[in-house]
Design a protein around this motif. Structure first.
Motif, PDB file in Angstrom:
ATOM      1  N   THR A 149       0.894  -1.191  -0.162  1.00  0.00           N
ATOM      2  CA  THR A 149       0.178   0.181  -0.036  1.00  0.00           C
ATOM      3  C   THR A 149       0.916   1.324   0.131  1.00  0.00           C
ATOM      4  OG1 THR A 149      -1.686  -1.215   1.253  1.00  0.00           O
ATOM      5  CG2 THR A 149      -1.797   1.246   1.277  1.00  0.00           C
ATOM      6  N   TYR A 206       3.369   0.671   3.252  1.00  0.00           N
ATOM      7  CA  TYR A 206       3.083  -0.353   4.026  1.00  0.00           C
ATOM      8  C   TYR A 206       2.889  -1.603   3.254  1.00  0.00           C
ATOM      9  CZ  TYR A 206       2.797   3.571   7.432  1.00  0.00           C
ATOM     10  OH  TYR A 206       2.788   4.493   8.079  1.00  0.00           O
ATOM     11  N   LYS A 207       2.584  -2.628   4.090  1.00  0.00           N
ATOM     12  CA  LYS A 207       2.411  -3.938   3.323  1.00  0.00           C
ATOM     13  C   LYS A 207       1.257  -4.706   4.172  1.00  0.00           C
ATOM     14  CE  LYS A 207       5.759  -6.288   1.567  1.00  0.00           C
ATOM     15  NZ  LYS A 207       7.109  -7.216   1.464  1.00  0.00           N
ATOM     16  N   ARG A 208       0.340  -5.056   3.364  1.00  0.00           N
ATOM     17  CA  ARG A 208      -0.739  -6.057   3.835  1.00  0.00           C
ATOM     18  C   ARG A 208      -0.501  -7.292   3.760  1.00  0.00           C
ATOM     19  NH1 ARG A 208      -6.018  -3.779   1.041  1.00  0.00           N
ATOM     20  NH2 ARG A 208      -6.871  -5.036   2.769  1.00  0.00           N
ATOM     21  N   SER A 210      -2.259 -10.564   4.088  1.00  0.00           N
ATOM     22  CA  SER A 210      -3.772 -10.969   4.106  1.00  0.00           C
ATOM     23  C   SER A 210      -3.741 -12.697   3.956  1.00  0.00           C
ATOM     24  CB  SER A 210      -4.456 -10.575   2.831  1.00  0.00           C
ATOM     25  OG  SER A 210      -4.193  -9.213   2.864  1.00  0.00           O
ATOM     26  N   GLU A 221      -6.192  -9.770   8.514  1.00  0.00           N
ATOM     27  CA  GLU A 221      -5.202  -8.933   7.921  1.00  0.00           C
ATOM     28  C   GLU A 221      -4.075  -8.296   8.844  1.00  0.00           C
ATOM     29  OE1 GLU A 221      -4.823  -7.679   4.935  1.00  0.00           O
ATOM     30  OE2 GLU A 221      -7.077  -7.273   3.897  1.00  0.00           O
ATOM     31  N   THR A 223      -0.697  -5.719   9.262  1.00  0.00           N
ATOM     32  CA  THR A 223      -0.205  -4.570   8.362  1.00  0.00           C
ATOM     33  C   THR A 223       1.411  -4.477   9.158  1.00  0.00           C
ATOM     34  OG1 THR A 223      -2.308  -3.646   8.016  1.00  0.00           O
ATOM     35  CG2 THR A 223      -0.401  -2.062   7.735  1.00  0.00           C
ATOM     36  N   THR A 224       2.214  -4.179   8.073  1.00  0.00           N
ATOM     37  CA  THR A 224       3.652  -3.766   8.481  1.00  0.00           C
ATOM     38  C   THR A 224       4.160  -2.800   7.706  1.00  0.00           C
ATOM     39  OG1 THR A 224       4.697  -5.428   7.012  1.00  0.00           O
ATOM     40  CG2 THR A 224       3.953  -6.152   9.257  1.00  0.00           C
ATOM     41  N   THR A 325      -3.411   2.879   8.738  1.00  0.00           N
ATOM     42  CA  THR A 325      -3.228   2.079   7.544  1.00  0.00           C
ATOM     43  C   THR A 325      -4.005   0.870   7.608  1.00  0.00           C
ATOM     44  OG1 THR A 325      -1.550   3.552   6.768  1.00  0.00           O
ATOM     45  CG2 THR A 325      -1.999   1.448   5.558  1.00  0.00           C
ATOM     46  N   HIS A 326      -3.453   0.304   8.928  1.00  0.00           N
ATOM     47  CA  HIS A 326      -4.286  -1.056   9.106  1.00  0.00           C
ATOM     48  C   HIS A 326      -5.702  -1.169   9.228  1.00  0.00           C
ATOM     49  CE1 HIS A 326      -4.496  -5.225  10.957  1.00  0.00           C
ATOM     50  NE2 HIS A 326      -5.189  -4.680  11.841  1.00  0.00           N
ATOM     51  N   HIS A 329      -7.123  -1.150   5.720  1.00  0.00           N
ATOM     52  CA  HIS A 329      -6.868  -2.492   5.278  1.00  0.00           C
ATOM     53  C   HIS A 329      -8.123  -3.210   5.824  1.00  0.00           C
ATOM     54  CE1 HIS A 329      -2.306  -2.228   4.823  1.00  0.00           C
ATOM     55  NE2 HIS A 329      -2.997  -1.615   3.703  1.00  0.00           N
TER      56      HIS A 329
END
Length: 351
Positions: A149, A206-208, A210, A221, A223-224, A325-326, A329
């Protein structure tokens, strides 16, 4: 006469679109019992009270506004305007003709309350629990994958540094003559986002991570920051899902490691991670055939990511920081699952 027919056709089209929206909203209200959702939200939602002590707006009104904002890719100001203007929107959120929609500040404050109380994951779990009871979500298999993201609040121009002196806490004197340099973050930069290079292209955000069922419906989910490796984020999201023993877990080559396979065995889950070749060990013909079979199911999570990007303008962080952001998601996952639910129910009925 021709102009009149054209006007009538356009009006009929608008009415038809309104009926489609209203039918979808009615279907969702019939499928989901919102009372448990209200119960979760009301754990933290106490702000914005009237003199009587009652919330100015019912928590479900605000949550459904959040859902509309996600479905239609709207800002807080835009969703306020649309709820006031569209009868189908106001009916869905539970407002009458005489009611005014919450302003954008109220919507933003509501979202922040849920973020601070860490309630979004609970909401997704409750909605998924109901969908599982109705046979929409089926945990025969699970697919794990990650998607970036992007944050528009990326560093621009030259980096700036400040001098940080390392002093002794007791004497207040410098421990050494050398001063340290610390990168200064500009006020418009998201300080929790990170850089990653993917497919030859740089991303900041960021990275989701899933987990979906075999139909691509999102189960959980995580999130990092974007620079976190996929291979290290298999166990944590899977722990959030109550998967039956011996469930098949599908993942691409990025998750192929002895540690991940041991993790799945320990969790009593079956590995369907694609095989990755190395210079020392090239994959066999049998492993290639296994990879092809796995990819026929694993691709569905990529379809999920693509649909979220197209339908809800996902893939770009709307807010600043990891926690918000999480929450984005999670809301995209809720919106995606509900959006597909009526079609899955019809498909199941025809089988």
């Amino acid at each position: 006469m021709k102009q009149q027919l054209s006007s009538l056709s356009f009006a009929d089209l608008l009415v038809g679109q309104r009926k489609v929206k209203q039918t979808f909203f009615s279907q969702i209200d019939n499928i989901i019992d919102w009372n448990p959702i209200r119960g979760i939200i009301d754990i933290a939602y106490t702000k914005g009270n009237k003199a009587t002590g009652r919330p100015s707006y019912d928590s479900l009104v605000l949550f459904k506004i959040e859902l509309l904002r996600t479905w239609y890719g709207l800002s807080d100001g835009e969703v306020e305007e649309q709820v006031n203007d569209r009868l189908s929107f106001s009916r869905f959120v539970g407002l009458g003709l005489e009611d005014v929609a919450p302003d954008s500040a109220t919507v933003c404050r509501f979202r922040n309350i849920l973020v601070e109380a860490d309630l979004y994951d609970m909401v997704l779990n409750e909605i998924n629990r109901q969908l599982e009871q109705q046979g929409v979500i089926v945990k025969r298999g699970a697919i794990v994958d990650a998607s970036v993201t992007d944050s528009p609040r990326r560093p621009r121009g030259r980096k700036e540094y400040e001098i940080v002196e390392d002093r002794d806490e007791e004497t207040g004197k410098l421990k050494s003559e050398k001063a340290m340099l610390k990168e200064k973050l500009k006020p418009n930069v998201d300080g929790e986002a990170r850089w990653i290079k993917k497919m030859g292209r740089l991303h900041f955000g960021y990275k989701r991570h899933s987990v979906t069922d075999e139909n691509g419906l999102v189960l959980v989910e995580e999130t990092t920051a974007a620079n976190e490796s996929d291979i290290k984020h298999l166990e944590t999201p899977l722990k959030k899902v109550n998967l039956p023993k011996k469930t098949l877990v599908y993942a691409d080559k990025g998750y192929d490691s002895a540690e991940n396979k041991e993790t799945l065995a320990r969790m009593k889950l079956k590995s369907r991670i694609m095989h990755k070749g190395t210079r020392a060990h090239k994959i066999t013909e049998r492993e290639k055939r296994i990879n092809v079979a796995i990819s026929k199911i694993r691709y569905r999570v990529e379809r999920t990511f693509g649909s979220i990007h197209r339908w809800f303008r996902g893939g770009t962080a709307r807010y600043v920081g990891l926690a918000k952001t999480h929450a984005q998601h999670i809301m995209e996952a809720v919106a995606y699952n509900l959006y597909r639910t009526p079609g899955i129910i019809v498909s199941n009925a025809l089988k």
